[in-house]
Motif scaffolding. Structure first.
Motif, PDB file in Angstrom:
ATOM      1  N   GLY A 267      30.438   1.220   5.051  1.00  0.00           N
ATOM      2  CA  GLY A 267      31.244   0.216   5.742  1.00  0.00           C
ATOM      3  C   GLY A 267      30.510  -0.968   6.334  1.00  0.00           C
ATOM      4  O   GLY A 267      31.143  -1.933   6.782  1.00  0.00           O
ATOM      5  N   ALA A 268      29.182  -0.951   6.345  1.00  0.00           N
ATOM      6  CA  ALA A 268      28.441  -2.111   6.862  1.00  0.00           C
ATOM      7  C   ALA A 268      28.623  -3.283   5.905  1.00  0.00           C
ATOM      8  O   ALA A 268      28.613  -3.101   4.683  1.00  0.00           O
ATOM      9  CB  ALA A 268      26.963  -1.772   7.007  1.00  0.00           C
ATOM     10  N   ASP A 269      28.807  -4.470   6.457  1.00  0.00           N
ATOM     11  CA  ASP A 269      28.928  -5.637   5.585  1.00  0.00           C
ATOM     12  C   ASP A 269      27.790  -6.630   5.780  1.00  0.00           C
ATOM     13  O   ASP A 269      27.635  -7.577   4.997  1.00  0.00           O
ATOM     14  CB  ASP A 269      30.284  -6.327   5.772  1.00  0.00           C
ATOM     15  N   ILE A 270      26.969  -6.421   6.810  1.00  0.00           N
ATOM     16  CA  ILE A 270      25.799  -7.273   7.061  1.00  0.00           C
ATOM     17  C   ILE A 270      24.616  -6.361   7.375  1.00  0.00           C
ATOM     18  O   ILE A 270      24.706  -5.498   8.253  1.00  0.00           O
ATOM     19  CB  ILE A 270      26.032  -8.238   8.240  1.00  0.00           C
ATOM     20  N   ILE A 271      23.505  -6.542   6.652  1.00  0.00           N
ATOM     21  CA  ILE A 271      22.318  -5.716   6.879  1.00  0.00           C
ATOM     22  C   ILE A 271      21.102  -6.608   7.095  1.00  0.00           C
ATOM     23  O   ILE A 271      20.837  -7.519   6.300  1.00  0.00           O
ATOM     24  CB  ILE A 271      22.048  -4.762   5.700  1.00  0.00           C
ATOM     25  N   PHE A 272      20.380  -6.336   8.170  1.00  0.00           N
ATOM     26  CA  PHE A 272      19.151  -7.065   8.514  1.00  0.00           C
ATOM     27  C   PHE A 272      17.964  -6.163   8.188  1.00  0.00           C
ATOM     28  O   PHE A 272      17.952  -4.997   8.554  1.00  0.00           O
ATOM     29  CB  PHE A 272      19.182  -7.423  10.009  1.00  0.00           C
ATOM     30  N   HIS A 273      16.969  -6.715   7.488  1.00  0.00           N
ATOM     31  CA  HIS A 273      15.795  -5.889   7.187  1.00  0.00           C
ATOM     32  C   HIS A 273      14.537  -6.469   7.835  1.00  0.00           C
ATOM     33  O   HIS A 273      14.360  -7.683   7.932  1.00  0.00           O
ATOM     34  CB  HIS A 273      15.585  -5.765   5.678  1.00  0.00           C
ATOM     35  N   ALA A 274      13.681  -5.576   8.300  1.00  0.00           N
ATOM     36  CA  ALA A 274      12.329  -5.926   8.740  1.00  0.00           C
ATOM     37  C   ALA A 274      11.428  -4.931   8.027  1.00  0.00           C
ATOM     38  O   ALA A 274      10.888  -4.012   8.615  1.00  0.00           O
ATOM     39  CB  ALA A 274      12.194  -5.813  10.250  1.00  0.00           C
ATOM     40  N   ALA A 275      11.337  -5.097   6.708  1.00  0.00           N
ATOM     41  CA  ALA A 275      10.711  -4.065   5.879  1.00  0.00           C
ATOM     42  C   ALA A 275       9.816  -4.614   4.776  1.00  0.00           C
ATOM     43  O   ALA A 275       9.483  -3.900   3.838  1.00  0.00           O
ATOM     44  CB  ALA A 275      11.807  -3.196   5.260  1.00  0.00           C
ATOM     45  N   GLY A 276       9.425  -5.890   4.874  1.00  0.00           N
ATOM     46  CA  GLY A 276       8.527  -6.447   3.872  1.00  0.00           C
ATOM     47  C   GLY A 276       9.093  -6.328   2.470  1.00  0.00           C
ATOM     48  O   GLY A 276      10.255  -6.627   2.206  1.00  0.00           O
ATOM     49  N   GLY A 277       8.249  -5.833   1.527  1.00  0.00           N
ATOM     50  CA  GLY A 277       8.675  -5.692   0.136  1.00  0.00           C
ATOM     51  C   GLY A 277       9.795  -4.697  -0.058  1.00  0.00           C
ATOM     52  O   GLY A 277      10.556  -4.787  -1.036  1.00  0.00           O
ATOM     53  N   THR A 278       9.932  -3.750   0.867  1.00  0.00           N
ATOM     54  CA  THR A 278      11.035  -2.786   0.786  1.00  0.00           C
ATOM     55  C   THR A 278      12.376  -3.512   0.888  1.00  0.00           C
ATOM     56  O   THR A 278      13.370  -3.088   0.295  1.00  0.00           O
ATOM     57  CB  THR A 278      10.912  -1.737   1.912  1.00  0.00           C
ATOM     58  N   GLY A 279      12.380  -4.611   1.636  1.00  0.00           N
ATOM     59  CA  GLY A 279      13.601  -5.387   1.811  1.00  0.00           C
ATOM     60  C   GLY A 279      14.102  -6.030   0.527  1.00  0.00           C
ATOM     61  O   GLY A 279      15.274  -6.414   0.431  1.00  0.00           O
ATOM     62  N   THR A 280      13.228  -6.122  -0.479  1.00  0.00           N
ATOM     63  CA  THR A 280      13.661  -6.659  -1.777  1.00  0.00           C
ATOM     64  C   THR A 280      14.807  -5.828  -2.335  1.00  0.00           C
ATOM     65  O   THR A 280      15.715  -6.349  -2.989  1.00  0.00           O
ATOM     66  CB  THR A 280      12.485  -6.642  -2.781  1.00  0.00           C
TER      67      THR A 280
END
Length: 354
Positions: A226-239
């Motif tokens: 159900g999330a519609d917005i996700i913020f990442h602080a994960a470097g290459g994992t965020g790709t």
């Protein structure tokens, strides 16, 4: 016969004088070159394992060094600026030592993983100057530590997410648990809570900064729940987050799936035809910091033994242009919160749950 010998002797003397003069001229030129080289404050960097084109800290640091080089007539390689890429952790120390041997005036180390290597090499090479990004090396006068108030910019991202979500559920993907990533999480959660306490934040860590597949798996699970917005602080994992969001957007151009980038503007990573899944990005202006500290070193003001922290107040962190994804009403609220933080009316937590 005597006249002939005298003539040969004079010729030999003149030839020797000419040779000495020529040598003196070459030595003078070499001396001038050395003087010119000494006048140039040279700068290099060692990447972490994310690589120079990680679209994050390494790339941003190098962009700042390149800008410094451009303004001071320095070019890559033996021209005054350079970088060495680390493919694995075991190369950190070796790469720092290589740059020391090449006699660079200032050497940047990117990321907390290089802490021990910088500390070790700096102790051995007292005459060399080092700067470490996003980590603190204490008690060494030849090391400057550069930090960022990422929690402040993450707070603004939380405000944006809370006001833009249509499901009242957003997500946060962290790389590896650390004080730095804690700041991103804490700021984001605080911003969401301040703007809309009803919005829930799903927090998950990948345990890696270079596992795109794991990032996509986590993102898929969050979007499915159900999330519609996700913020990442994960470097290459965020790709992996961008990959998942873009795949969903391709299947359904009207799908409300958004990602928030990190460290630098990641808008280009979110293109899906004529649409884009990047809501905004939390910026750490590592480029500004790298250029700033390089200039301080050049001017004889290298902040060795000190920690310099860049925040909203000095434009060291912030949010990237949303390219119209964020409404004018939401942007107004973001600007209001930003002013309150700068004025000290709001103190953004640095750790989750604070």
């Amino acid at each position: 016969m005597k006249k002939r010998n005298l003539g040969l002797a004079l010729t030999a003397v003149l030839a020797s004088s000419t040779l000495l003069a020529a040598c003196g001229s070459d030595d003078a030129k070499k001396g001038d070159t050395k003087k010119e080289d000494k006048d140039n404050f040279t700068v290099a960097m060692v990447t972490d394992t994310g690589g120079i084109d990680d679209k994050s800290f390494n790339q941003s640091t190098w962009e700042g060094i390149q800008e410094y080089g451009k303004e001071n007539g320095l070019t890559k390689g033996d021209g005054g600026i350079d970088y060495l890429q680390s493919n694995q952790d075991s190369e950190f120390t070796t790469n720092l030592q290589k740059l020391v041997r090449r006699d660079f005036d200032l050497i940047f180390a990117v990321g907390y993983k290089l802490h021990d290597s910088v500390s070790q090499v700096a102790k051995q090479q007292k005459d060399s100057k080092f700067a470490i990004i996003d980590e603190v090396v204490e008690g060494q006068d030849n090391v400057a530590s550069i930090m960022f108030k990422a929690n402040e910019a993450s707070f603004l991202a939380g405000v944006a997410a809370a006001l833009q979500t249509k499901t009242d559920k957003v997500g946060f993907i962290g790389g590896i648990k650390s004080e730095v990533i804690d700041g991103f999480q804490a700021g984001f959660e605080a911003g969401v809570k301040a703007a809309n306490p009803k919005v829930k934040v799903d927090v998950q860590y990948a345990g890696s900064f270079g596992d795109a597949a794991k990032g996509q798996t986590i993102a898929k699970r969050m979007y499915d729940s159900g999330a519609d917005i996700i913020f990442h602080a994960a470097g290459g994992t965020g790709t992996g987050l961008f990959t998942e969001a873009k795949e969903r957007k391709k299947k359904d151009p009207n799908a409300d799936v958004w990602a928030i980038g990190v460290d630098r503007d990641q808008y280009d990573e979110g293109k899906v035809g004529d649409k884009n899944i990047v809501l905004t990005s939390v910026l750490k202006r590592v480029d500004i910091a790298a250029k700033d500290v390089s200039n301080l070193g050049k001017d004889g003001k290298f902040p060795g033994g000190k920690t310099i922290t860049y925040g909203l107040k000095d434009d060291g962190v912030g949010l990237a242009d949303s390219h119209g994804a964020i409404t004018a009403e939401t942007q107004k609220k973001i600007d209001e919160y930003k002013e309150k933080i700068i004025k000290g009316e709001i103190t953004v937590p640095e750790k989750p749950g604070k």
